[in-house]
Design an enzyme around this catalytic site. Structure first.
Site, PDB file in Angstrom:
ATOM      1  N   ASN A 190      -3.037 -21.509  29.214  1.00 43.22           N
ATOM      2  CA  ASN A 190      -3.221 -22.802  30.541  1.00 43.22           C
ATOM      3  C   ASN A 190      -1.606 -22.870  30.791  1.00 43.22           C
ATOM      4  O   ASN A 190      -0.975 -23.773  30.564  1.00 43.22           O
ATOM      5  CB  ASN A 190      -4.078 -23.177  29.683  1.00 43.22           C
ATOM      6  CG  ASN A 190      -4.666 -24.291  31.429  1.00 43.22           C
ATOM      7  OD1 ASN A 190      -3.631 -24.107  32.656  1.00 43.22           O
ATOM      8  ND2 ASN A 190      -5.389 -24.908  31.562  1.00 43.22           N
ATOM      9  N   ARG A 241      -5.772 -18.645  31.917  1.00 44.86           N
ATOM     10  CA  ARG A 241      -6.479 -19.651  33.019  1.00 44.86           C
ATOM     11  C   ARG A 241      -5.772 -19.242  34.618  1.00 44.86           C
ATOM     12  O   ARG A 241      -4.477 -19.080  34.013  1.00 44.86           O
ATOM     13  CB  ARG A 241      -6.466 -20.603  32.124  1.00 44.86           C
ATOM     14  CG  ARG A 241      -7.440 -21.189  33.331  1.00 44.86           C
ATOM     15  CD  ARG A 241      -7.272 -23.004  32.984  1.00 44.86           C
ATOM     16  NE  ARG A 241      -7.333 -23.788  34.527  1.00 44.86           N
ATOM     17  CZ  ARG A 241      -7.497 -24.690  34.695  1.00 44.86           C
ATOM     18  NH1 ARG A 241      -6.478 -25.360  34.063  1.00 44.86           N
ATOM     19  NH2 ARG A 241      -8.445 -25.702  35.685  1.00 44.86           N
ATOM     20  N   HIS A 300     -13.443 -24.883  38.212  1.00 44.45           N
ATOM     21  CA  HIS A 300     -14.212 -25.317  36.877  1.00 44.45           C
ATOM     22  C   HIS A 300     -15.164 -24.242  36.272  1.00 44.45           C
ATOM     23  O   HIS A 300     -16.197 -24.287  35.551  1.00 44.45           O
ATOM     24  CB  HIS A 300     -15.043 -26.754  36.572  1.00 44.45           C
ATOM     25  CG  HIS A 300     -13.548 -28.414  36.875  1.00 44.45           C
ATOM     26  ND1 HIS A 300     -14.176 -29.033  38.109  1.00 44.45           N
ATOM     27  CD2 HIS A 300     -12.726 -28.542  36.458  1.00 44.45           C
ATOM     28  CE1 HIS A 300     -13.672 -30.001  37.308  1.00 44.45           C
ATOM     29  NE2 HIS A 300     -12.398 -29.423  37.232  1.00 44.45           N
ATOM     30  N   ARG A 324      -8.840 -38.580  43.112  1.00 46.70           N
ATOM     31  CA  ARG A 324      -8.934 -38.018  44.663  1.00 46.70           C
ATOM     32  C   ARG A 324      -9.734 -38.530  45.371  1.00 46.70           C
ATOM     33  O   ARG A 324     -11.054 -38.863  44.268  1.00 46.70           O
ATOM     34  CB  ARG A 324      -9.812 -35.779  44.051  1.00 46.70           C
ATOM     35  CG  ARG A 324      -8.200 -35.797  44.030  1.00 46.70           C
ATOM     36  CD  ARG A 324      -8.258 -34.114  43.633  1.00 46.70           C
ATOM     37  NE  ARG A 324      -7.619 -33.621  41.937  1.00 46.70           N
ATOM     38  CZ  ARG A 324      -8.438 -32.823  41.550  1.00 46.70           C
ATOM     39  NH1 ARG A 324      -9.196 -31.687  42.052  1.00 46.70           N
ATOM     40  NH2 ARG A 324      -7.683 -32.325  40.259  1.00 46.70           N
ATOM     41  N   GLU A 352     -13.723 -24.352  27.431  1.00 44.87           N
ATOM     42  CA  GLU A 352     -13.150 -23.040  28.339  1.00 44.87           C
ATOM     43  C   GLU A 352     -12.115 -21.986  27.425  1.00 44.87           C
ATOM     44  O   GLU A 352     -12.577 -21.157  28.348  1.00 44.87           O
ATOM     45  CB  GLU A 352     -11.876 -23.915  29.201  1.00 44.87           C
ATOM     46  CG  GLU A 352     -12.874 -24.149  30.629  1.00 44.87           C
ATOM     47  CD  GLU A 352     -12.415 -25.734  31.491  1.00 44.87           C
ATOM     48  OE1 GLU A 352     -12.204 -26.584  30.703  1.00 44.87           O
ATOM     49  OE2 GLU A 352     -11.871 -25.725  32.643  1.00 44.87           O
TER      50      GLU A 352
END
Ligand code: ADP
Length: 401
Positions: A7, A91, A180, A241, A385
């Site tokens: 990743n 990823r 996601h 965010r 993941e």
């Protein structure tokens, strides 16, 4: 088969080495501060001592070389030789409309990922650096790319289009892509497995709430709507965010404060959310501590976070005309019993009944936190993941052989 999962961020590189015969993790680790002075490599071989090494790692190529050195090191290694690594899975954040599933890396796949840099200017270049570095260090080893957006490619047009001039979609592919996806896929599958029910029969709302956060409506095993949009800024209130806001605020504030596009982007992505409202932190642990100590700003940040999350759950129950299962996952979803409690206490109209004792249990396994009488099953499912990336990589490479 041994599969290395990578990743790759712009200044970091996370890795996990899997033995696919039993899906065990042989080692994992992280290289931080790539391109800066004092880069840090943390290597965690399973069953051996963690190694931390500070050195100068100027680019991803060197980062991967150092990781491979650690994986084959006499003391901290878990491999005799790097030739044992038979596949690499990466990823990738943005797969656009082109990648509807994971894919083997070839010249065309690389070109398509490059074309998507416009939509993911921070993330896709980093993924490309990881792919190129892995190719350079492990020539001839097949590589696979797994996309955060792919699971959401099943969304219908009514969910992914924005009500703005159609020409913007035709010209620039402005639409909802979500994120996601690998996590929403994994936890929805795990939830069905845990309940012993076919996923085709279930309406599931998956809440991936970590630093970034998104909700997905999973109907019959496929994503039918998700809260992140063209970029990961839309949807829930997050650590830093903003999530949803009136789009007219952007030009208004730019005008009043004389902000550039970069400045307003940075405000909404890095200086909003929990951090902006609490004035303390973007970390839910500090927010809940502040709330417990009676800090009014931390309390407001928590209340807004929970309120916005609950409204999205309601809207996805409406989108699917019902909900059978709500799943909490990622840093906050897996760990914050306070967030789960506050959300569930206000979903009684859906027939949700939380078992507070079960909600307080800590475990790395999937678990139920709703009562026997609850009309909706509420579960906590730790996400994984990396395992999905390892499985897809193994599958695609084996199919090709
Ligand atoms: P990322 O989106 O970076 O992968 P994670 O899924 O790891 O993030 O989630 C990180 C967030 O999880 C932290 O910012 C923190 O707010 C939250 N978190 C982790 N542990 C706890 C905990 N015990 N209680 C509440 N929140 C937690």
């Amino acid at each position: 088969m041994k599969v290395l999962v990578i990743n790759s961020g712009s200044s970091s590189l996370k890795y996990q080495l899997y033995d696919m015969t039993d899906e065990s993790v042989l080692a994992k680790g992280l290289v931080e501060r790539i391109g800066m002075d004092s880069s840090i490599l943390t290597h965690k071989p399973t069953g051996k001592e963690t190694v931390t090494e500070v050195s100068e790692i100027l680019e991803h190529n060197t980062a991967i070389r150092k990781v491979l050195d650690k994986l084959t090191d006499k003391v901290s290694g878990v491999l005799e030789s790097i030739d044992e690594i038979q596949a690499v899975g990466h990823r990738v954040v943005h797969g656009g409309e082109y990648f509807k599933a994971s894919s083997l890396v070839d010249a065309q796949a690389k070109e398509e990922i490059r074309k998507l840099i416009d939509l993911a200017p921070l993330h896709n270049p980093a993924a490309m650096m990881g792919i190129n570095a892995a190719e350079a260090n492990m020539p001839g080893v097949p590589q696979v790319v797994v996309f955060d957006t792919a699971f959401h490619q099943t969304m219908p047009e009514k969910a992914y289009l924005y009500p703005i001039p159609r020409v913007l979609y035709n010209k620039y592919k402005v639409r909802r892509y979500g994120a996601h996806g690998t996590s929403h896929y994994y936890v929805s599958q795990k939830a069905a497995e845990f309940l012993g029910k076919p996923i085709e029969s279930l309406k599931i709302i998956t809440c991936h709430i970590g630093n970034g956060a998104s909700l997905t409506a999973v109907e019959g095993g496929v994503s039918v709507d998700t809260s992140m949009g063209m970029t990961p800024l839309e949807g829930l209130m997050m650590g830093t965010r903003s999530g949803d806001l009136d789009p007219a605020i952007v030009p208004y504030v730019m005008n009043k404060e004389d902000l550039t596009i970069n400045e307003v982007n940075s405000m909404l992505n890095k200086h909003s959310g929990l951090l902006a409202i609490s004035g303390i932190s973007s970390d839910m642990r500090e927010i809940t501590d502040g709330r417990a100590n009676g800090d009014p700003n931390a309390t407001l940040a928590f209340d807004m976070y929970e309120y916005r999350l609950r409204k999205y759950i309601g809207s996805y129950a409406a989108a699917m005309n019902g909900v059978d299962v709500i799943v909490f996952t990622a840093g906050i979803g897996e760990n914050s019993l306070y967030v789960r409690e506050a959300v569930c206490e206000n979903l009684t109209y859906l027939g949700v009944e939380l078992d507070k004792t079960l909600n307080a249990v800590r475990s790395d396994d999937p678990r139920r936190i709703s009562t026997e009488n609850s009309k909706v099953e509420v579960l906590v499912v730790p996400t994984n993941e990396e395992l999905v990336i390892a499985r897809d990589t193994y599958r695609l490479v084996t199919e090709q052989q």
